[in-house]
Design a protein around this motif. Structure first.
Motif, PDB file in Angstrom:
ATOM      1  N   GLN A  97     -17.529  -3.309 -12.548  1.00 35.37           N
ATOM      2  CA  GLN A  97     -16.937  -4.445 -11.841  1.00 35.37           C
ATOM      3  C   GLN A  97     -16.866  -4.158 -10.342  1.00 35.37           C
ATOM      4  O   GLN A  97     -16.497  -3.059  -9.937  1.00 35.37           O
ATOM      5  N   PRO A  98     -17.208  -5.148  -9.506  1.00 37.65           N
ATOM      6  CA  PRO A  98     -17.143  -4.941  -8.061  1.00 37.65           C
ATOM      7  C   PRO A  98     -15.721  -5.156  -7.527  1.00 37.65           C
ATOM      8  O   PRO A  98     -15.012  -6.069  -7.966  1.00 37.65           O
ATOM      9  N   TYR A  99     -15.337  -4.303  -6.594  1.00 38.84           N
ATOM     10  CA  TYR A  99     -14.036  -4.415  -5.944  1.00 38.84           C
ATOM     11  C   TYR A  99     -14.210  -4.231  -4.444  1.00 38.84           C
ATOM     12  O   TYR A  99     -15.075  -3.472  -4.004  1.00 38.84           O
ATOM     13  N   GLN A 100     -13.372  -4.906  -3.688  1.00 42.02           N
ATOM     14  CA  GLN A 100     -13.378  -4.726  -2.239  1.00 42.02           C
ATOM     15  C   GLN A 100     -12.414  -3.621  -1.861  1.00 42.02           C
ATOM     16  O   GLN A 100     -11.296  -3.535  -2.391  1.00 42.02           O
ATOM     17  N   LEU A 101     -12.856  -2.784  -0.944  1.00 38.88           N
ATOM     18  CA  LEU A 101     -12.034  -1.659  -0.508  1.00 38.88           C
ATOM     19  C   LEU A 101     -10.960  -2.159   0.461  1.00 38.88           C
ATOM     20  O   LEU A 101     -11.241  -2.915   1.387  1.00 38.88           O
ATOM     21  N   ARG A 102      -9.723  -1.724   0.190  1.00 41.22           N
ATOM     22  CA  ARG A 102      -8.619  -2.061   1.107  1.00 41.22           C
ATOM     23  C   ARG A 102      -7.807  -0.807   1.358  1.00 41.22           C
ATOM     24  O   ARG A 102      -7.571  -0.011   0.449  1.00 41.22           O
ATOM     25  N   PHE A 103      -7.371  -0.630   2.601  1.00 40.16           N
ATOM     26  CA  PHE A 103      -6.553   0.515   2.968  1.00 40.16           C
ATOM     27  C   PHE A 103      -5.096   0.078   3.087  1.00 40.16           C
ATOM     28  O   PHE A 103      -4.791  -1.035   3.533  1.00 40.16           O
ATOM     29  N   ALA A 104      -4.205   0.971   2.674  1.00 41.59           N
ATOM     30  CA  ALA A 104      -2.778   0.690   2.751  1.00 41.59           C
ATOM     31  C   ALA A 104      -2.045   1.969   3.133  1.00 41.59           C
ATOM     32  O   ALA A 104      -2.575   3.079   3.002  1.00 41.59           O
ATOM     33  N   GLU A 117      -9.343  -5.827  -5.767  1.00 42.88           N
ATOM     34  CA  GLU A 117      -9.381  -4.845  -4.683  1.00 42.88           C
ATOM     35  C   GLU A 117      -9.190  -3.428  -5.219  1.00 42.88           C
ATOM     36  O   GLU A 117      -8.448  -3.194  -6.171  1.00 42.88           O
ATOM     37  N   LEU A 118      -9.859  -2.510  -4.562  1.00 48.06           N
ATOM     38  CA  LEU A 118      -9.684  -1.087  -4.800  1.00 48.06           C
ATOM     39  C   LEU A 118      -8.898  -0.569  -3.601  1.00 48.06           C
ATOM     40  O   LEU A 118      -9.406  -0.547  -2.475  1.00 48.06           O
TER      41      LEU A 118
END
Length: 244
Positions: A97-104, A117-118
């Motif tokens: 499954q595709p996920y968009q990278l997000r930083f936190a 989101e990943l």
């Protein structure tokens, strides 16, 4: 020392079996004619200086089947998989499954999946190389459980052979998805496999399990693999299409 001869390249087109056969022709100081088909399908011909374009055309027609065969072979090659990037918004896969990278921001480094989101959470901002390392470490952490689940799906297909159940190890490999040592029934799998669909992981694991019976990649090996997983080529293609 005599000067070499090379005329300007010229484009030529011939009709062959109801289709057009185009090529780039250049005359050089050489004794024989040379044919080359490049990966983009273009045809390049170097002919001896002093010969005519008509003579070259006759040679091309004699070589036409060879040219078309190589053009078709290049056309059938799968497109190279896209490269991965590790900036916010870039796409990464987990179990197909595709996920968009997000930083936190967080007190402790962690990787989680939230909707589509990943999320990479860290105390300080990440450079792309740091994001890559954190994500790869997470893949390796997830791998053991996913590999065990895959073996539970795959191993029953080998019941008839009365083999020793293999042990699995997570091993980062640069050029392989997996490897097998039949003498110790030990199979090593790349943690990158967790990015692929479970069927792709099952294909790789089944492939390595087949080596417990057939050590090489002979016809007997592929006959066995096809009998145990008739659609393995579909999952191999899906696996190779993953971004590198």
């Amino acid at each position: 020392m005599p000067r070499s001869f090379s005329a300007a390249p010229r484009r030529e087109t011939l009709a062959y079996q109801n289709q057009s056969l185009s090529y780039t022709l250049v005359f050089r100081s050489r004794r024989t004619i040379g044919f080359a088909v490049r990966p983009d399908g273009s045809v390049h011909i170097s002919a001896p200086a002093g010969t005519s374009a008509e003579w070259v055309a006759q040679q091309v027609l004699k070589k036409a089947d060879w040219i078309l065969k190589h053009q078709q072979a290049f056309a059938n090659r799968p497109a190279p998989a896209p490269s991965r990037h590790f900036e916010a918004g870039s796409t990464h896969h987990y179990q197909g499954q595709p996920y968009q990278l997000r930083f936190a921001a967080a007190r402790q480094p962690a990787v989680t999946i939230e909707a589509a989101e990943l999320v990479l959470a860290t105390p300080a901002p990440l450079a792309p190389v740091q994001a890559e390392a954190l994500l790869h470490a997470w893949y390796a952490h997830q791998a053991r459980a996913l590999f065990a689940e895959s073996l539970a799906r795959v191993w029953p297909r080998f019941t008839e052979f009365n083999l020793t159940r293999p042990t699995l190890a997570v091993r980062q490999m640069r050029t392989r998805w997996g490897s097998c040592t039949p003498s110790t029934a030990r199979i090593r799998l790349s943690p990158e496999l967790v990015r692929a669909r479970p069927e792709c992981l099952d294909y790789v694991l089944l492939h390595e399990c087949c080596h417990l019976l057939v050590g090489d990649h002979s016809q007997a090996f592929y006959d066995l693999q096809t009998r145990l997983m008739p659609d393995w080529e579909q999952w191999k293609a899906a696996l190779n299409a993953l971004p590198k």
